[in-house]
Design an enzyme around this catalytic site. Structure first.
Site, PDB file in Angstrom:
ATOM      1  CG  ASP A  53      -0.249  -0.290   2.609  1.00  0.00           C
ATOM      2  OD1 ASP A  53       1.096  -0.229   2.761  1.00  0.00           O
ATOM      3  OD2 ASP A  53      -1.104   0.056   3.499  1.00  0.00           O
ATOM      4  CB  SER A  54       4.870   1.175  -0.190  1.00  0.00           C
ATOM      5  OG  SER A  54       5.241   0.869  -0.898  1.00  0.00           O
ATOM      6  CG  ASP A  79       0.012  -4.591   2.363  1.00  0.00           C
ATOM      7  OD1 ASP A  79      -0.114  -4.913   2.757  1.00  0.00           O
ATOM      8  OD2 ASP A  79       1.006  -3.179   1.967  1.00  0.00           O
ATOM      9  CE  LYS A 138       2.934  -5.491   3.965  1.00  0.00           C
ATOM     10  NZ  LYS A 138       2.762  -4.531   4.515  1.00  0.00           N
ATOM     11  CD  GLU A 151       0.472  -1.636   8.369  1.00  0.00           C
ATOM     12  OE1 GLU A 151       0.419  -0.909   9.066  1.00  0.00           O
ATOM     13  OE2 GLU A 151       1.119  -1.215   6.955  1.00  0.00           O
ATOM     14  CD  GLU A 193       7.470  -0.653   8.015  1.00  0.00           C
ATOM     15  OE1 GLU A 193       6.689  -1.153   6.796  1.00  0.00           O
ATOM     16  OE2 GLU A 193       7.897   0.869   7.058  1.00  0.00           O
TER      17      GLU A 193
HETATM   18  O1  KIV Z   1       3.539  -0.903   1.396  1.00  0.00           O
HETATM   19  C1  KIV Z   1       4.373  -1.631   1.597  1.00  0.00           C
HETATM   20  O2  KIV Z   1       4.987  -1.352   0.592  1.00  0.00           O
HETATM   21  C2  KIV Z   1       5.141  -2.314   2.748  1.00  0.00           C
HETATM   22  C3  KIV Z   1       5.861  -2.802   3.442  1.00  0.00           C
HETATM   23  C4  KIV Z   1       7.235  -1.597   3.140  1.00  0.00           C
HETATM   24  C5  KIV Z   1       6.532  -4.207   4.011  1.00  0.00           C
HETATM   25  O3  KIV Z   1       3.966  -2.518   3.935  1.00  0.00           O
END
Ligand code: KIV
Length: 295
Positions: free
Chosen positions: A53-54, A92, A122, A124, A191
């Site tokens: 989600d980055s 994510d 994924k 959090e 992280e």
């Molecule tokens: O969103 C992302 O890129 C991440 C990684 C930095 C682990 O969660």
């Protein structure tokens, strides 16, 4: 259906990752957000591709990861899916897509698998997400956990700060990691935590840990594609190693294009299409006849 073997090009699955940890073979992971980056990362032999989600920040220009939607994450995951053959593809889940009701969380998670071709999602959070992870795994949805500095909690954490610095916080991180493993998570992203804490967690867990800003003792390492290539506009975090300055390469290419167009050197004759000789001759004949009639 193909049977996976131990060779370099064999498809990476959750079981391959576990075997790698058991063999003490380091795991590589990078983010990708579109078809082209996915092709490059997959062809480089990276084990896990994360549609992080980055992308909210590096692709869409938001200040943090919170605004990105399910639709946007699904859209990018589908594009990445088309570029990935070998890597384990993780998507994510965006903020608020797994925080409200269990039913909605399961439905959203299953959309990544069913509609976008992800092989795991994924989420959090640690201990507090263990129940949800268990239900997802029961529903045949592989889950990657993510603890420590969890960017979706930026407001709750009061900014992006290294986590796990006090004894209490270290204990909580260990509980979080173990709770995720017991719930069935296939790996856990660590992280922004001290190297020593990541090493302890990695030692305790049977499933692999993937570190980002968590030191070298993790079972694998992940970086954001744009950070690694110098495609971001802010100074990089301490843990980022820039392997290339692609931003400068792109800027130079764009300036050269602009210069060539303005000077008329682009496109050249060799970069132009031409009429077949007979058509050109006919056109010239017609033009000549018109001139004669006018006279
Ligand atoms: O969103 C992302 O890129 C991440 C990684 C930095 C682990 O969660």
């Amino acid at each position: 259906m193909s049977i996976t073997t131990g060779d370099f090009r064999a498809k990476i699955t959750a079981s391959t990752l576990l075997e790698k940890k058991q063999r003490q073979e380091i795991i590589t992971c990078l983010t990708a957000y579109d078809y082209a980056s996915a092709r490059l990362v997959d062809d480089a032999g990276i084990d896990i591709i994360l549609v992080g989600d980055s992308l909210a920040m590096v692709m869409l220009g938001y200040e943090n990861t919170l605004p990105v939607t399910m639709q946007e994450m699904l859209h990018h995951t589908r594009a990445v899916r088309r570029g990935v053959k070998r890597a384990f593809l993780v998507a994510d889940m965006p903020f608020a897509s797994y925080h409200l009701s269990l039913r909605e969380s399961l439905r959203n998670a299953s959309r990544f698998i069913k509609e976008a071709g992800a092989e795991a999602v994924k989420i959090e959070g640690g201990e507090k997400r263990a129940g949800l992870v268990e239900r997802m795994v029961e529903a045949e949805i592989p889950v990657v956990g993510h603890i420590g500095l969890t960017p979706q909690s930026v407001h709750a954490m009061g900014g992006y700060k290294v986590q796990g610095k006090t004894l209490l916080a270290v204990e909580q991180l260990m509980h979080d990691a173990l709770a995720l493993e017991r719930a069935g998570a296939c790996c856990v992203v660590l992280e922004g935590i001290p190297r020593e804490v990541a090493a302890m967690i990695t030692h305790e867990l049977e499933v692999p840990t993937i570190g980002i800003g968590a030191g070298p003792e993790c079972d694998g390492q992940v970086l954001v594609f744009h950070d690694l290539l110098g495609l971001t506009f802010a100074p990089p975090a301490k843990f980022v190693r820039r392997y290339a300055d692609v931003g400068t390469v792109i800027s130079n290419a764009l300036a050269a294009f602009k210069g060539d167009v303005k000077s008329g050197s682009y496109p050249s004759d060799a970069e132009s299409y031409h009429l077949p000789k007979e058509t050109l001759a006919s056109l010239e004949e017609i033009a000549e006849r018109k001139r004669t009639v006018r006279l």
